[in-house]
Design a protein around this motif. Structure first.
Motif, PDB file in Angstrom:
ATOM      1  N   PRO A  34       0.801  -1.223   0.000  1.00 14.40           N
ATOM      2  CA  PRO A  34       0.000   0.000   0.000  1.00 14.40           C
ATOM      3  C   PRO A  34       0.842   1.286   0.000  1.00 14.40           C
ATOM      4  O   PRO A  34       0.357   2.336  -0.402  1.00 14.40           O
ATOM      5  CB  PRO A  34      -0.837  -0.108   1.277  1.00 14.40           C
ATOM      6  N   ARG A  35       2.090   1.192   0.438  1.00 15.64           N
ATOM      7  CA  ARG A  35       2.938   2.393   0.477  1.00 15.64           C
ATOM      8  C   ARG A  35       3.516   2.625  -0.923  1.00 15.64           C
ATOM      9  O   ARG A  35       4.218   1.758  -1.460  1.00 15.64           O
ATOM     10  CB  ARG A  35       4.062   2.214   1.498  1.00 15.64           C
ATOM     11  N   GLU A  43       6.540   0.976  -5.670  1.00 16.84           N
ATOM     12  CA  GLU A  43       7.281   1.363  -6.873  1.00 16.84           C
ATOM     13  C   GLU A  43       8.662   0.716  -6.898  1.00 16.84           C
ATOM     14  O   GLU A  43       9.115   0.250  -7.945  1.00 16.84           O
ATOM     15  CB  GLU A  43       7.407   2.884  -6.937  1.00 16.84           C
ATOM     16  N   GLU A  44       9.325   0.667  -5.763  1.00 21.35           N
ATOM     17  CA  GLU A  44      10.652   0.039  -5.709  1.00 21.35           C
ATOM     18  C   GLU A  44      10.568  -1.458  -6.017  1.00 21.35           C
ATOM     19  O   GLU A  44      11.373  -1.987  -6.777  1.00 21.35           O
ATOM     20  CB  GLU A  44      11.290   0.258  -4.337  1.00 21.35           C
ATOM     21  N   ALA A  45       9.580  -2.150  -5.451  1.00 25.03           N
ATOM     22  CA  ALA A  45       9.432  -3.590  -5.702  1.00 25.03           C
ATOM     23  C   ALA A  45       9.059  -3.855  -7.153  1.00 25.03           C
ATOM     24  O   ALA A  45       9.607  -4.750  -7.803  1.00 25.03           O
ATOM     25  CB  ALA A  45       8.385  -4.191  -4.760  1.00 25.03           C
TER      26      ALA A  45
END
Length: 189
Positions: A103-104, A109-111
């Motif tokens: 949810p963050r 986005e990084e994953a």
């Protein structure tokens, strides 16, 4: 000055999306070796953010059945046998690349970016072994019926459905022209 590895540049420029495969079996050991190298993609978290589900051999029917669960009755009657034939006979390996839903926004986005880099690594590594890849993001990836039948766990996102197989090099499409970096770059000097 750093030495440039022309092999990597050539592989990047030569790689193409492959949709038609010879049907030759890709051994499980080859796929696992490719993934062992592909996981060296950069990631920001403490843990690798990805997981894989691989369908090969008789396991391809599970993937085919999961896709067919998402078809309305009329489409299933019309296309079902073709879909099963394609996924169970023509596509030697199907691989789902998954990340945990997050949810963050920054962490998600990084994953997602890391998993995309992993997929690019896999495409390039496979190309060097004469294995083609098509990366798909189909509607069924969001279907609860597909996800359950395919083995996707609750809380996971399908980043890509990859179909892999050996291919006939004569049938590889020519590269489309790309814009130069100079055309795409806003430069402040």
């Amino acid at each position: 000055m750093t030495q440039v590895n022309e092999g990597i540049a050539a592989t990047i420029r030569e790689r193409r999306t492959i949709n038609q495969f010879t049907g030759e079996v890709i051994p499980k050991e080859v796929m696992l070796a490719l993934l062992d190298d592909a996981v060296w993609a950069p990631f920001h978290s403490r843990n690798e953010p990805w997981r894989f589900i691989m369908y090969l051999g008789a396991g391809r029917k599970q993937f085919s059945d999961a896709v067919l669960l998402t078809y309305p009755k009329d489409k299933l009657e019309k296309l079902g046998p073709q879909v099963e034939d394609a996924y169970c006979k023509q596509v030697p390996v199907t691989l789902l690349v998954l990340i945990e839903e997050e949810p963050r926004p920054k962490e998600w986005e990084e994953a997602f970016s890391a998993a995309s880099a992993l997929i690019q690594n896999l495409q390039l590594l496979a190309w060097e072994r004469g294995i083609g890849v098509v990366w798909k993001t189909n509607e069924y990836n969001w279907s609860p019926e597909f996800r359950e039948a395919a083995g996707v766990k609750p809380g996971e996102k399908v980043v890509g459905t990859l179909h892999l197989g050996y291919f006939d090099p004569v049938k590889v499409r020519k590269a489309k022209q790309r814009k130069s970096a100079a055309e795409l770059t806003t430069l402040f000097e």
